[in-house]
Design a protein around this motif. Structure first.
Motif, short mmCIF file in Angstrom:
data_model
loop_
_atom_site.label_atom_id
_atom_site.label_comp_id
_atom_site.label_asym_id
_atom_site.label_seq_id
_atom_site.Cartn_x
_atom_site.Cartn_y
_atom_site.Cartn_z
N ASP A 150 41.89 14.98 -37.89
CA ASP A 150 42.27 16.49 -37.68
C ASP A 150 41.01 16.96 -37.13
OD1 ASP A 150 42.68 19.20 -37.96
OD2 ASP A 150 43.16 19.10 -40.21
N PRO A 151 41.00 17.61 -35.92
CA PRO A 151 40.03 18.38 -35.29
C PRO A 151 39.28 19.51 -36.04
CG PRO A 151 41.77 18.39 -33.87
CD PRO A 151 42.30 17.82 -35.06
N GLU A 152 40.08 20.19 -37.04
CA GLU A 152 39.45 21.09 -38.02
C GLU A 152 38.53 20.78 -38.95
OE1 GLU A 152 40.83 24.72 -41.18
OE2 GLU A 152 42.23 23.63 -40.20
N LEU A 153 38.96 19.41 -39.24
CA LEU A 153 37.86 18.77 -40.36
C LEU A 153 36.62 18.20 -39.44
CD1 LEU A 153 40.28 16.73 -42.50
CD2 LEU A 153 38.91 18.67 -43.04
N GLY A 154 37.04 17.57 -38.29
CA GLY A 154 35.84 16.99 -37.50
C GLY A 154 35.07 16.00 -38.17
N LEU A 155 35.66 15.17 -38.90
CA LEU A 155 34.84 14.26 -39.59
C LEU A 155 34.07 13.19 -38.70
CD1 LEU A 155 37.51 13.41 -42.34
CD2 LEU A 155 35.52 15.05 -42.56
N PRO A 156 32.97 12.93 -39.07
CA PRO A 156 32.03 12.00 -38.19
C PRO A 156 32.26 10.63 -38.52
CG PRO A 156 30.63 12.95 -40.08
CD PRO A 156 32.14 13.49 -40.29
N ILE A 162 38.36 2.98 -30.32
CA ILE A 162 39.64 3.65 -31.08
C ILE A 162 39.91 2.96 -32.40
CG2 ILE A 162 42.13 4.22 -30.87
CD1 ILE A 162 41.77 4.20 -27.87
N PRO A 163 39.74 3.65 -33.48
CA PRO A 163 40.13 3.04 -34.81
C PRO A 163 41.53 2.54 -34.95
CG PRO A 163 40.11 5.66 -35.03
CD PRO A 163 39.77 5.19 -33.54
N LEU A 164 41.71 1.62 -35.70
CA LEU A 164 42.87 1.01 -36.05
C LEU A 164 43.59 2.13 -37.39
CD1 LEU A 164 45.14 -1.06 -36.03
CD2 LEU A 164 43.72 -2.71 -37.42
N ILE A 165 44.39 2.45 -37.15
CA ILE A 165 44.99 3.48 -38.07
C ILE A 165 46.41 3.18 -38.40
CG2 ILE A 165 45.24 5.36 -36.45
CD1 ILE A 165 44.57 7.38 -38.56
N SER A 166 46.95 3.54 -39.72
CA SER A 166 48.32 3.07 -40.10
C SER A 166 49.08 4.58 -39.48
CB SER A 166 48.76 3.31 -41.26
OG SER A 166 48.54 4.66 -41.77
N ASP A 167 50.52 4.04 -39.27
CA ASP A 167 51.50 5.18 -38.63
C ASP A 167 51.39 6.50 -39.79
OD1 ASP A 167 52.03 3.95 -36.41
OD2 ASP A 167 54.04 3.20 -36.99
N LYS A 168 51.45 6.09 -40.83
CA LYS A 168 51.27 7.06 -41.87
C LYS A 168 50.43 7.95 -41.79
CE LYS A 168 50.42 6.07 -46.18
NZ LYS A 168 49.43 7.08 -47.28
N ASP A 169 49.08 7.53 -41.78
CA ASP A 169 47.89 8.33 -41.56
C ASP A 169 47.95 8.98 -40.17
OD1 ASP A 169 47.24 7.63 -44.25
OD2 ASP A 169 45.30 6.05 -43.47
N ALA A 170 48.21 8.48 -39.08
CA ALA A 170 48.33 9.10 -38.04
C ALA A 170 49.35 10.11 -37.79
CB ALA A 170 48.59 7.92 -36.61
N LYS A 171 50.39 10.11 -38.68
CA LYS A 171 51.36 10.99 -38.42
C LYS A 171 51.25 12.03 -39.70
CE LYS A 171 54.62 8.38 -36.08
NZ LYS A 171 55.94 7.29 -36.50
N ALA A 172 50.09 11.94 -40.40
CA ALA A 172 49.82 12.87 -41.65
C ALA A 172 49.62 14.41 -41.00
CB ALA A 172 48.63 12.36 -42.49
N PRO A 173 49.79 15.14 -41.91
CA PRO A 173 49.60 16.74 -41.62
C PRO A 173 48.20 17.01 -41.29
CG PRO A 173 50.28 16.48 -43.65
CD PRO A 173 50.39 15.25 -43.23
N THR A 174 47.92 17.96 -40.74
CA THR A 174 46.63 18.50 -40.52
C THR A 174 46.38 19.33 -41.76
OG1 THR A 174 47.14 20.37 -39.53
CG2 THR A 174 46.55 18.84 -38.00
N VAL A 175 45.26 19.52 -42.09
CA VAL A 175 44.83 20.49 -43.54
C VAL A 175 45.49 21.75 -43.29
CG1 VAL A 175 43.11 22.00 -44.47
CG2 VAL A 175 42.52 19.48 -43.75
N ALA A 176 45.74 22.53 -42.13
CA ALA A 176 46.22 23.54 -41.91
C ALA A 176 47.89 23.44 -42.17
CB ALA A 176 46.15 24.13 -40.60
N GLU A 177 48.39 22.44 -41.68
CA GLU A 177 49.66 22.17 -41.88
C GLU A 177 50.08 21.82 -43.40
OE1 GLU A 177 50.89 20.30 -37.49
OE2 GLU A 177 50.22 18.89 -39.36
#
Length: 193
Positions: A150-156, A162-177
């Motif tokens: 999430d760009p709003e979090l901007g976590l370092p 490109i990280p290996l990420i699950s579909d669940k995490d990739a499709k998770a909502p942003t903090v705002a959502e």
């Protein structure tokens, strides 16, 4: 053991005092009496989980709704990882602030993540194994997932590819959502979720 505050209230970094000798090393990884003295909250393990990941695997940001809530004592038992906690508690003076800690099996360093705070990690080695000692058992439908990119979090994460990420995490909502959907925990006036 050394228990240090993080920038996120209620979260701590725990560094054990290692006792080496010719056979190897001994240390206390977790003491509930010392943890309770530092946190002011009793931590009683209810479930232990392990996650094994390839290098550059990104998992999180995860939390559990309150109730039931879930505190976590997180340790890297093999390899190394970049661990990040994020304050997801609406009303917290540190809402959306995060802290990064490098955890590895050699140091035995752990983090304590209180209820309502999000957690994620990036595996820095192949076959990295993380252990979660948690304060509540798994309850379907209570998981809070936030997109770790999430760009709003901007976590370092500082992942060199490109990280290996699950579909669940990739499709998770942003903090705002997640906030708009009302799924983030709220900090009470007493300072607890």
């Amino acid at each position: 053991m050394l228990i240090e505050d993080m920038v996120v209230p209620g979260a701590f970094v725990i560094t054990p005092r290692q006792i080496p000798d010719e056979r190897g090393t001994f240390y206390e990884a977790m003491r509930d009496d010392l943890l309770e003295k530092a946190t002011g909250v009793a931590f009683r393990p209810r479930q232990i989980n392990y996650s094994v990941s390839k290098r550059h695997t990104l998992r999180g940001i995860h939390s559990v709704s309150i109730p039931p809530g879930q505190a976590k004592f997180v340790t890297c038992v093999r390899g190394a990882l970049r661990d990040i906690v994020v304050d997801l508690r609406i009303g917290s003076p540190t809402f959306l602030r995060h802290q990064v800690n490098e955890l590895d099996a050699e140091s035995g360093r752990s983090v304590y993540v209180p209820e309502g705070v999000g957690h994620g990690f990036l595996a820095l080695t192949d076959d990295a194994c993380i252990c979660y000692v948690v304060s509540s058992t798994y309850v379907p439908g209570t998981q809070i997932d936030i997109n770790p990119l999430d760009p709003e979090l901007g976590l370092p994460w500082n992942c060199p590819e490109i990280p290996l990420i699950s579909d669940k995490d990739a499709k998770a909502p942003t903090v705002a959502e997640a906030a708009a959907a009302g799924i983030l925990p709220r900090l009470s006036k007493a300072g607890t979720p």
